[in-house]
Write an enzyme that holds these catalytic residues in place. Structure first.
Site, PDB file in Angstrom:
ATOM      1  N   ASN A   1     -11.203  -2.509  -5.367  1.00 15.78           N
ATOM      2  CA  ASN A   1     -10.592  -1.444  -6.085  1.00 15.78           C
ATOM      3  C   ASN A   1     -11.042  -1.208  -7.524  1.00 15.78           C
ATOM      4  O   ASN A   1     -10.672  -0.318  -8.005  1.00 15.78           O
ATOM      5  CB  ASN A   1      -8.934  -2.021  -6.295  1.00 15.78           C
ATOM      6  CG  ASN A   1      -8.037  -1.890  -5.140  1.00 15.78           C
ATOM      7  OD1 ASN A   1      -7.273  -2.549  -4.831  1.00 15.78           O
ATOM      8  ND2 ASN A   1      -8.382  -1.032  -4.285  1.00 15.78           N
TER       9      ASN A   1
ATOM     10  N   ASP B   1       0.748  -1.299  -0.068  1.00 18.39           N
ATOM     11  CA  ASP B   1       0.077  -0.113   0.146  1.00 18.39           C
ATOM     12  C   ASP B   1       0.798   1.286   0.030  1.00 18.39           C
ATOM     13  O   ASP B   1       1.892   1.275   0.363  1.00 18.39           O
ATOM     14  CB  ASP B   1      -1.053   0.026   1.264  1.00 18.39           C
ATOM     15  CG  ASP B   1      -2.139   0.784   1.102  1.00 18.39           C
ATOM     16  OD1 ASP B   1      -2.268   1.536  -0.077  1.00 18.39           O
ATOM     17  OD2 ASP B   1      -3.034   1.056   2.267  1.00 18.39           O
TER      18      ASP B   1
HETATM   19  C1  IPE Z   1      -5.491  -2.627   0.110  1.00 23.67           C
HETATM   20  O1  IPE Z   1      -5.184  -1.105  -0.166  1.00 23.67           O
HETATM   21  C2  IPE Z   1      -5.481  -3.509  -1.481  1.00 23.67           C
HETATM   22  C3  IPE Z   1      -4.250  -3.505  -2.085  1.00 23.67           C
HETATM   23  C4  IPE Z   1      -3.067  -3.343  -1.511  1.00 23.67           C
HETATM   24  C5  IPE Z   1      -4.187  -4.152  -3.390  1.00 23.67           C
HETATM   25  P1  IPE Z   1      -6.322  -0.167  -0.486  1.00 23.67           P
HETATM   26  O2  IPE Z   1      -5.376   1.073  -0.814  1.00 23.67           O
HETATM   27  O3  IPE Z   1      -7.373  -0.578  -1.620  1.00 23.67           O
HETATM   28  O4  IPE Z   1      -6.838  -0.201   0.783  1.00 23.67           O
HETATM   29  P2  IPE Z   1      -7.748   0.678   1.739  1.00 23.67           P
HETATM   30  O5  IPE Z   1      -8.799   1.222   0.941  1.00 23.67           O
HETATM   31  O6  IPE Z   1      -7.074   1.800   2.235  1.00 23.67           O
HETATM   32  O7  IPE Z   1      -8.279   0.127   2.887  1.00 23.67           O
HETATM   33  C1  IPE Z   2      -1.493   0.339  -3.369  1.00 20.88           C
HETATM   34  O1  IPE Z   2      -1.397   1.602  -3.336  1.00 20.88           O
HETATM   35  C2  IPE Z   2      -1.660  -0.115  -4.793  1.00 20.88           C
HETATM   36  C3  IPE Z   2      -3.216  -0.690  -5.048  1.00 20.88           C
HETATM   37  C4  IPE Z   2      -4.105  -0.764  -3.888  1.00 20.88           C
HETATM   38  C5  IPE Z   2      -3.698  -1.186  -6.328  1.00 20.88           C
HETATM   39  P1  IPE Z   2      -2.500   2.694  -3.410  1.00 20.88           P
HETATM   40  O2  IPE Z   2      -3.023   3.032  -4.789  1.00 20.88           O
HETATM   41  O3  IPE Z   2      -3.939   2.173  -2.438  1.00 20.88           O
HETATM   42  O4  IPE Z   2      -1.983   3.516  -2.885  1.00 20.88           O
HETATM   43  P2  IPE Z   2      -2.747   4.938  -1.667  1.00 20.88           P
HETATM   44  O5  IPE Z   2      -3.062   4.200  -0.601  1.00 20.88           O
HETATM   45  O6  IPE Z   2      -3.537   5.479  -2.420  1.00 20.88           O
HETATM   46  O7  IPE Z   2      -1.265   5.723  -1.367  1.00 20.88           O
HETATM   47 MG    MG Z   3      -4.207   2.338  -0.601  1.00 17.19          MG
END
Ligand code: IPE
Ligand code: IPE
Ligand code: MG
Length: 249
Positions: A66, A18
């Protein structure tokens, strides 16, 4: 560099990757640049875990939720995913890595599914680390799906309701052939599970790193392993029982 004992590393490591978006934002870059940089971290961590002979590495790459992100971001992520699977195949072969995907694959675009199937087939007989990508994955969806499949088997007379226990239930999950994760790392400072491996994480040691995924490196991985090795995994027993081998009950 944090020191750790190479002989007691997690057998199964799971990672919630993340912070790609925030990493990009901090440098006034587009979110997708963060995802691109995140792919480089994936490469590095896969390579390092394989070298350390971790048996199972499971990476949360795209959640069922997502799909709710802006269309342009979803599209860019799918394109990156396709490129990743294709470009990593050679490296997976030379590192003896077996490739696997968990999640609702029917929601993925057909061309990506084709790349995934090809990579799974090509690496099938490799005997090193099992690299699993969780794609369009949700823990609740997985559990509900397992319940549905069990209900079908009961209705068809294949199993009896009284035969349903933890072990049979586990056999209906995507992870049926894998041991449970010993250690979970989540990057970016968020302290939640976000619907990842809900059943499987029951006794997993959790570790939260403040570092965003694109900046997570070998040093951070070693630091996490160092922490893992200071944990006492009791599985409900007392510390004395574990240390002296005192009998249960
Ligand atoms: C969790 O991250 C999913 C992945 C790392 C693929 P998100 O960024 O989607 O999670 P939330 O929405 O902050 O809980
Ligand atoms: C994790 O990074 C990747 C996916 C969930 C696909 P994020 O895209 O969630 O990054 P933040 O949480 O917005 O920083
Ligand atoms: Mg995230």
């Amino acid at each position: 560099m944090h020191r750790f004992d190479k002989s007691s590393l997690p057998h199964h490591l799971a990672v919630i990757m993340d912070g790609n978006g925030r990493w990009a934002k901090q440098q006034m870059l587009k979110r997708i640049v963060g995802h691109q940089k995140g792919v480089e971290t994936v490469r590095l961590i896969v390579e390092e875990c394989s070298k350390l002979e971790i048996a199972y590495l499971t990476l949360f790459a795209f959640s069922a939720e997502n799909w709710l992100r802006p269309k342009t971001e979803v599209k860019a992520l799918m394109a990156l995913l396709k490129k990743f699977v294709r470009s990593e195949l050679g490296r997976m072969m030379s590192n003896n890595i077996r490739f696997n995907v968990i999640g609702n694959r029917t929601e993925l675009p057909a061309d990506i599914n084709a790349e995934i199937s090809a990579a799974i087939a090509k690496t099938e007989t490799n005997t090193g680390m099992l690299l699993t990508l969780a794609l369009s994955y949700g823990g609740r969806q997985e559990i509900a799906g397992a319940a549905r499949k069990i209900a079908c088997d009961v209705a068809a007379g294949n199993i009896k309701p009284e035969e349903i226990d933890e072990k049979t239930f586990n056999n209906y999950l995507y992870t049926a052939a894998m041991p449970e994760p010993d250690f979970l790392i989540r990057t970016s400072g968020e302290m939640r599970i976000s619907n990842f491996l809900l059943w499987q994480l029951a006794y997993t040691e959790l570790y939260f790193s403040d570092v965003n995924w694109p900046d997570f490196d070998k040093k951070e991985l070693y630091k996490a392993f160092h922490h893992y090795q200071s944990r006492e995994r009791r599985f409900g027993k007392t510390s004395d029982q574990l240390q002296t081998g005192m009998p249960t009950a």
